[in-house]
Design an enzyme around this catalytic site. Structure first.
Site, PDB file in Angstrom:
ATOM      1  N   TYR A 165     -12.160  -1.905  -4.201  1.00 37.95           N
ATOM      2  CA  TYR A 165     -12.715  -1.983  -2.796  1.00 37.95           C
ATOM      3  C   TYR A 165     -14.460  -2.288  -2.686  1.00 37.95           C
ATOM      4  O   TYR A 165     -15.091  -1.661  -1.770  1.00 37.95           O
ATOM      5  CB  TYR A 165     -12.527  -1.200  -1.842  1.00 37.95           C
ATOM      6  N   LYS A 192       0.831  -1.178  -0.047  1.00 39.08           N
ATOM      7  CA  LYS A 192      -0.045  -0.020   0.006  1.00 39.08           C
ATOM      8  C   LYS A 192       1.174   1.243   0.253  1.00 39.08           C
ATOM      9  O   LYS A 192       2.115   1.054   0.345  1.00 39.08           O
ATOM     10  CB  LYS A 192      -0.900  -0.108   1.179  1.00 39.08           C
ATOM     11  N   ASN A 225      -2.107   0.119   6.636  1.00 36.29           N
ATOM     12  CA  ASN A 225      -1.628  -1.074   7.387  1.00 36.29           C
ATOM     13  C   ASN A 225      -0.806  -1.636   6.268  1.00 36.29           C
ATOM     14  O   ASN A 225      -0.447  -3.117   6.585  1.00 36.29           O
ATOM     15  CB  ASN A 225      -2.528  -2.084   8.043  1.00 36.29           C
TER      16      ASN A 225
HETATM   17  N1  UDP Z   1      -9.980  -0.475   6.959  1.00 38.52           N
HETATM   18  C1  UDP Z   1     -10.124   0.582   7.731  1.00 38.52           C
HETATM   19  N2  UDP Z   1     -10.707   0.665   8.959  1.00 38.52           N
HETATM   20  C2  UDP Z   1     -11.357  -0.415   9.355  1.00 38.52           C
HETATM   21  C3  UDP Z   1     -11.245  -1.642   8.960  1.00 38.52           C
HETATM   22  C4  UDP Z   1     -10.597  -1.589   7.735  1.00 38.52           C
HETATM   23  O1  UDP Z   1      -9.432   1.660   7.180  1.00 38.52           O
HETATM   24  O2  UDP Z   1     -12.170  -0.319  10.465  1.00 38.52           O
HETATM   25  C5  UDP Z   1      -9.154  -0.623   5.799  1.00 38.52           C
HETATM   26  C6  UDP Z   1      -7.807  -1.483   6.035  1.00 38.52           C
HETATM   27  O3  UDP Z   1      -6.740  -0.544   5.166  1.00 38.52           O
HETATM   28  C7  UDP Z   1      -8.229  -2.638   5.311  1.00 38.52           C
HETATM   29  C8  UDP Z   1      -8.928  -2.501   4.357  1.00 38.52           C
HETATM   30  O4  UDP Z   1      -9.904  -1.262   4.841  1.00 38.52           O
HETATM   31  O5  UDP Z   1      -6.875  -3.242   5.100  1.00 38.52           O
HETATM   32  C9  UDP Z   1      -9.974  -3.577   4.044  1.00 38.52           C
HETATM   33  O6  UDP Z   1     -10.769  -4.033   5.220  1.00 38.52           O
HETATM   34  P1  UDP Z   1     -10.708  -5.522   5.635  1.00 38.52           P
HETATM   35  O7  UDP Z   1     -11.743  -5.758   6.597  1.00 38.52           O
HETATM   36  O8  UDP Z   1     -11.141  -6.302   4.219  1.00 38.52           O
HETATM   37  O9  UDP Z   1      -9.376  -5.909   6.146  1.00 38.52           O
HETATM   38  P2  UDP Z   1      -8.230  -6.995   5.593  1.00 38.52           P
HETATM   39  O10 UDP Z   1      -8.807  -7.904   4.526  1.00 38.52           O
HETATM   40  O11 UDP Z   1      -7.247  -5.716   4.616  1.00 38.52           O
HETATM   41  O12 UDP Z   1      -7.433  -7.278   6.740  1.00 38.52           O
END
Ligand code: UDP
Ligand code: MG
Length: 139
Positions: A49, A9, A112
């Protein structure tokens, strides 16, 4: 053999962590089947997304993901989806396990550092979102 879509990212590219993150991929024995750098538009980030369009963090997330260059890769291997998710660690770096990429480099729950597909269905959608057939190595 399974494939998954990985993204380094903008927060990680910006801090020169591309090599460090790809090193962890290779050391874990995953193979890189495709790799490129690009910068998403806001609309392209929203398309990627799409499943999260109703979530409260969608607007901020897609601003962030279109804020700077990213590196996208197809990772390949046995159980590649699960193995890459466990290398990444939990979504919130504060909750991620020691030794994971997000624990080491993640700044907060949004910034992240890495993305990984969460299922074979999302991997298929995400791989097709970024790569055409001629960009993917068959090995
Ligand atoms: N994200 C965020 N706030 C939240 C949860 C997720 O900004 O409370 C962002 C974060 O960058 C995450 C992405 O949205 O990686 C996609 O969320 P997901 O729940 O799919 O998490 P991941 O699969 O990336 O662990
Ligand atoms: Mg996810």
């Amino acid at each position: 053999m399974e494939q998954t879509l990985a993204i380094i990212k903008p927060d990680a590219v910006e801090r020169n962590l591309v090599g460090e993150i790809l090193k962890r991929v290779e050391e874990a024995g995953l193979r890189i089947a495709a790799l490129k750098m690009l910068k998403l538009s806001k609309e392209e980030a929203q398309g990627f997304y799409y499943v999260h369009r109703e979530r409260p963090f969608f607007d901020s997330l897609t601003d962030f993901m279109s804020s700077g260059p990213i590196v996208v890769a197809i990772l390949q291997g046995e159980k590649a989806i699960e193995r890459w998710r466990s290398l990444m660690g939990a979504t919130d770096p504060a909750k991620a396990e020691e030794g994971t990429i997000r624990k080491a480099f993640g700044l907060n729950v949004e910034k992240n550092s890495v993305h990984g597909s969460d299922s074979p269905e999302s991997a298929a959608y995400e791989i097709a979102y970024f790569f055409s057939k001629v960009e993917v190595v068959n090995s």
